[in-house]
Design an enzyme around this catalytic site. Structure first.
Site: not given
Length: 224
Positions: A64-65
Site C-alpha cells: 500500500d502507499p
C-alpha cells in the site's frame, strides 16, 4: 466521465460499476472528507495513467502507499521529489548500483521508469496518514487483481517483479507461461539481506527484454 484516459479504460471501466467498487468509492468519499488520506485523490491511478496496458513491459508490485506526508503519489516504491528516500527505496537503489553501476540519485521519483513501461502498481491504492495497511480489505485488492489479470491475458510477455510474501501471493493470478516472474525478498531493511541484495533484478529484466527484441529500461534515475 472516464476515470482512466488510456487503454486501461477499455478493460477496467466495468470495474467501477461493480458493487465492490461502489462500496469502495463511498468508503473513500468518507475517508477523504474526514481523514488525511494518501495519495491525493488526483494521484490514485497514476500507475495506470503513466503506463498504458499496451506499453507495460514490467510490473513491480508494491503493497500500500507510503503513509507519511508528501511521499505517496500513486506509484509503488516512488516518492515525490524533495522527499527523503524511504528505507526500502534506498535498498532498491543500492541493488541497482551493485547490479548496473547506477549512482544513487538525490530523489526517489520513479516516474522515468513508469514512462518506459514499468508499471509501479500497489495492491492497495490508498492509506490513512500514519496507519499502514489501514485501507486493506476495503475493495482495492479486487480492483488491482483485475489489473494483474488483464496483464496476464495479454499476448505480449510481461515481466512480473514480486518482492516479498505479499506480492508473491499474486503469483496465483499469473497463469500464462509466456510471462516471466522474478521473485526475491522484500527490499525492506527487515528482509533485504535475506536475498534481495544480490538478486540483480534490473540486469535480468534488461536481458529478457533484449532477448525479446524489446528496448531495454534505462534504470538510472536522474538527479533533480
Amino acid at each position: 466521465m472516464s476515470i482512466l484516459h488510456n487503454d486501461w479504460a477499455d478493460v477496467l471501466e466495468a470495474e467501477f460499476q461493480k458493487p465492490y467498487y461502489v462500496q469502495l468509492r463511498e468508503f473513500l468519499k468518507q475517508e477523504y472528507s474526514t481523514q488525511t488520506i494518501y495519495p491525493s485523490m488526483y494521484d490514485i491511478f497514476n500507475a495506470l495513467h503513466y503506463t498504458p496496458l499496451a506499453e507495460a513491459k514490467v510490473v513491480i508490485l508494491g503493497q500500500d502507499p507510503y503513509h507519511g506526508p508528501n511521499q505517496a503519489h500513486g506509484l509503488s516504491f516512488s516518492v515525490k521529489p524533495g522527499v527523503p528516500l524511504p528505507p526500502s527505496l534506498q535498498n532498491i537503489f543500492k541493488e541497482l548500483r551493485e547490479d548496473l553501476g547506477c549512482p544513487i540519485p538525490n530523489n526517489g521519483h520513479l516516474t522515468p521508469w513508469a514512462e518506459q513501461g514499468v508499471l509501479l502498481l500497489n495492491t492497495v491504492l490508498t492509506v490513512r496518514k500514519g496507519q499502514a495497511a489501514s485501507h486493506r480489505g476495503k475493495g482495492w485488492e479486487s480492483f488491482t487483481d483485475r489489473v494483474i489479470t488483464c496483464l496476464n491475458e495479454r499476448e505480449k510477455p510481461v515481466i512480473f517483479v514480486l518482492w516479498g510474501r505479499h506480492a508473491q501471493e499474486k503469483q496465483a493470478l499469473i497463469t500464462n507461461d509466456r510471462h516471466y516472474i522474478l521473485t526475491a525478498p522484500h527490499p525492506s531493511p527487515f528482509s533485504a539481506n535475506r536475498g534481495f541484495f544480490g538478486s540483480r533484478p534490473f540486469s535480468t529484466i534488461n536481458r529478457i527484454l533484449q532477448e525479446q527484441g524489446e528496448s531495454q529500461i534505462h534504470w538510472e534515475i536522474p538527479n533533480l
